[in-house]
Design a protein around this motif. Structure first.
Motif, mmCIF file in Angstrom:
data_model
loop_
_atom_site.group_PDB
_atom_site.id
_atom_site.type_symbol
_atom_site.label_atom_id
_atom_site.label_comp_id
_atom_site.label_asym_id
_atom_site.label_seq_id
_atom_site.Cartn_x
_atom_site.Cartn_y
_atom_site.Cartn_z
ATOM 1 N N ALA A 20 0.724 -1.167 0.079
ATOM 2 C CA ALA A 20 0.086 0.100 -0.210
ATOM 3 C C ALA A 20 0.753 1.222 0.100
ATOM 4 C CB ALA A 20 -1.070 0.034 1.344
ATOM 5 N N PHE A 21 2.302 1.097 -0.072
ATOM 6 C CA PHE A 21 2.924 2.212 0.210
ATOM 7 C C PHE A 21 3.998 2.242 -1.059
ATOM 8 C CE2 PHE A 21 2.315 0.950 4.633
ATOM 9 C CZ PHE A 21 1.877 2.441 5.238
ATOM 10 N N ASP A 22 4.354 3.678 -1.532
ATOM 11 C CA ASP A 22 5.277 3.780 -2.724
ATOM 12 C C ASP A 22 6.507 3.631 -2.002
ATOM 13 O OD1 ASP A 22 6.880 4.648 -4.441
ATOM 14 O OD2 ASP A 22 5.686 6.520 -4.946
ATOM 15 N N LEU A 23 7.119 2.552 -2.128
ATOM 16 C CA LEU A 23 8.617 2.604 -1.316
ATOM 17 C C LEU A 23 9.637 3.529 -2.096
ATOM 18 C CD1 LEU A 23 8.777 -1.356 -0.842
ATOM 19 C CD2 LEU A 23 8.225 0.630 0.914
ATOM 20 N N ARG A 58 3.597 14.170 1.319
ATOM 21 C CA ARG A 58 3.081 12.582 1.383
ATOM 22 C C ARG A 58 3.414 11.900 2.633
ATOM 23 N NH1 ARG A 58 3.644 9.408 -4.175
ATOM 24 N NH2 ARG A 58 2.420 7.929 -2.686
ATOM 25 N N LEU A 59 5.058 12.303 2.662
ATOM 26 C CA LEU A 59 5.715 11.597 3.914
ATOM 27 C C LEU A 59 5.054 12.268 5.274
ATOM 28 C CD1 LEU A 59 9.422 11.811 2.565
ATOM 29 C CD2 LEU A 59 8.036 9.581 3.171
ATOM 30 N N GLY A 64 2.230 11.636 10.066
ATOM 31 C CA GLY A 64 1.591 12.387 10.957
ATOM 32 C C GLY A 64 2.458 13.353 11.819
ATOM 33 N N ASP A 65 3.619 13.642 11.085
ATOM 34 C CA ASP A 65 4.717 14.518 11.639
ATOM 35 C C ASP A 65 5.176 15.334 10.550
ATOM 36 O OD1 ASP A 65 6.622 14.742 14.311
ATOM 37 O OD2 ASP A 65 7.908 14.792 12.601
ATOM 38 N N ASP A 66 5.675 16.654 11.091
ATOM 39 C CA ASP A 66 6.292 17.431 9.770
ATOM 40 C C ASP A 66 7.692 17.003 9.390
ATOM 41 O OD1 ASP A 66 4.292 19.234 10.120
ATOM 42 O OD2 ASP A 66 5.007 20.545 11.510
#
Length: 313
Positions: A20-23, A58-59, A64-66
């Motif tokens: 589900a992630f773009d590695l 996206r990261l 959930g962090d800057d």
């Protein structure tokens, strides 16, 4: 009285689906954490600044962090980013090793074989490891006792012998048959050319101890199949003891050609082939565990042994 409070934080178990992630974002994250600058990170990855900025967005959503926070004209890592930095770098390094075609050199490489084969192979194998893998210690294991178990446990990496029942999980490659030669003391009556192979049994027959333990599912040497069957048989522990007895008695050894010539030169013996009758050929196999089948260093050793035995013969 003050008291120490242990605060335990529990995180719910999560099954992460990597699909589900773009590695590719892992590469971007690594560059951002190293350079702390969108432009420099993009240049390193050959990405435009807008593309790098979108990847950072996206990261940030994923974690959930800057991750990067602006401080004057530079960026600083958030506490989470500082924790991630060494882990991301290690992950990138491991991936590079996996796909970089690099084979980790073994600390040691042990080959179980009979002593007459060791005479032919040890020098070339030592040179091979010195050139291809200098940090690997080559260990010749003389004899074939309990060799299948040692191959399975990692005590040995390769064996040269014959097995009647190779267990599941092992490879066994038979080498082409090798011509054989008789060895006797100089002036032996059998070397005159009037004695057939079948008639060699009237002389002392020497059985090499390392070839005699032929348990089911185990490996053994092929010399026993070459031995002329005679009225008197003497079992000796090794090929050198056999050669010394050949010097002093009427015993006749039948050996693979290369081993026969080597021993004859060392101990001043005579080699001959009976002019009548059919001489048996020497058959040997290479046996190894499947975990080493695709290892390039192991494959190189197998290739060198195969060519060494055949070329020497």
């Amino acid at each position: 009285m003050a008291s120490n409070l242990a605060i335990e934080i529990e995180y719910p178990d999560r099954n992460i689906d990597l699909g589900a992630f773009d590695l590719n974002l892992l590469l971007v994250l690594n560059a951002l954490l190293r350079f702390r600058n969108l432009t420099h990170a993009g240049n390193d990855l050959r990405l435009s600044q807008p593309a790098t900025s979108r990847a950072l967005t996206r990261l940030r959503e994923m974690f959930g962090d800057d991750l990067l926070t602006r401080s004057n004209r530079t960026f600083e890592l958030t506490p989470l980013a500082k924790v991630l930095a060494p882990k991301v770098e290690a992950a990138i390094g491991n991936i590079s090793n996996i796909f970089g075609g690099q084979v980790q050199a073994p600390e040691r490489f042990a080959v179980a074989m009979a002593d007459h084969l060791a005479l032919l192979l040890v020098s070339n194998l030592t040179g091979y490891f010195r050139e291809v893998s200098p940090t690997t210690v080559f260990v010749p294991m003389i004899g074939l006792s309990n060799v299948i178990t040692q191959l399975e446990s990692g005590g040995a990496d390769l064996a040269l012998g014959i097995t009647d029942d190779t267990p599941t999980g092992f490879y066994c490659r038979a080498l082409p048959p090798v011509a054989t030669v008789c060895v006797a003391r100089k002036g032996h009556v059998a070397a005159s050319g009037k004695t057939t192979y079948e008639e060699l049994g009237r002389f002392l027959s020497l059985r090499i101890g390392s070839t005699y333990n032929t348990g089911f599912g185990e490996a053994y040497d092929g010399l026993e199949a070459l031995r002329p069957r005679g009225r008197e048989t003497l079992t000796v522990p090794d090929i050198h003891t056999a050669a010394r007895l050949v010097q002093e008695t009427d015993a006749v050894l039948v050996l693979p050609a290369a081993s026969a010539y080597f021993l004859a030169a060392r101990y001043g013996l005579q080699t001959f082939v009976p002019k009548k009758g059919v001489m048996p050929t020497y058959q040997i196999s290479m046996i190894w565990h499947e975990r080493w089948h695709r290892n390039s260093i192991h494959a190189g050793v197998r290739s060198m042994i195969a060519s060494g035995i055949l070329e020497a013969a």
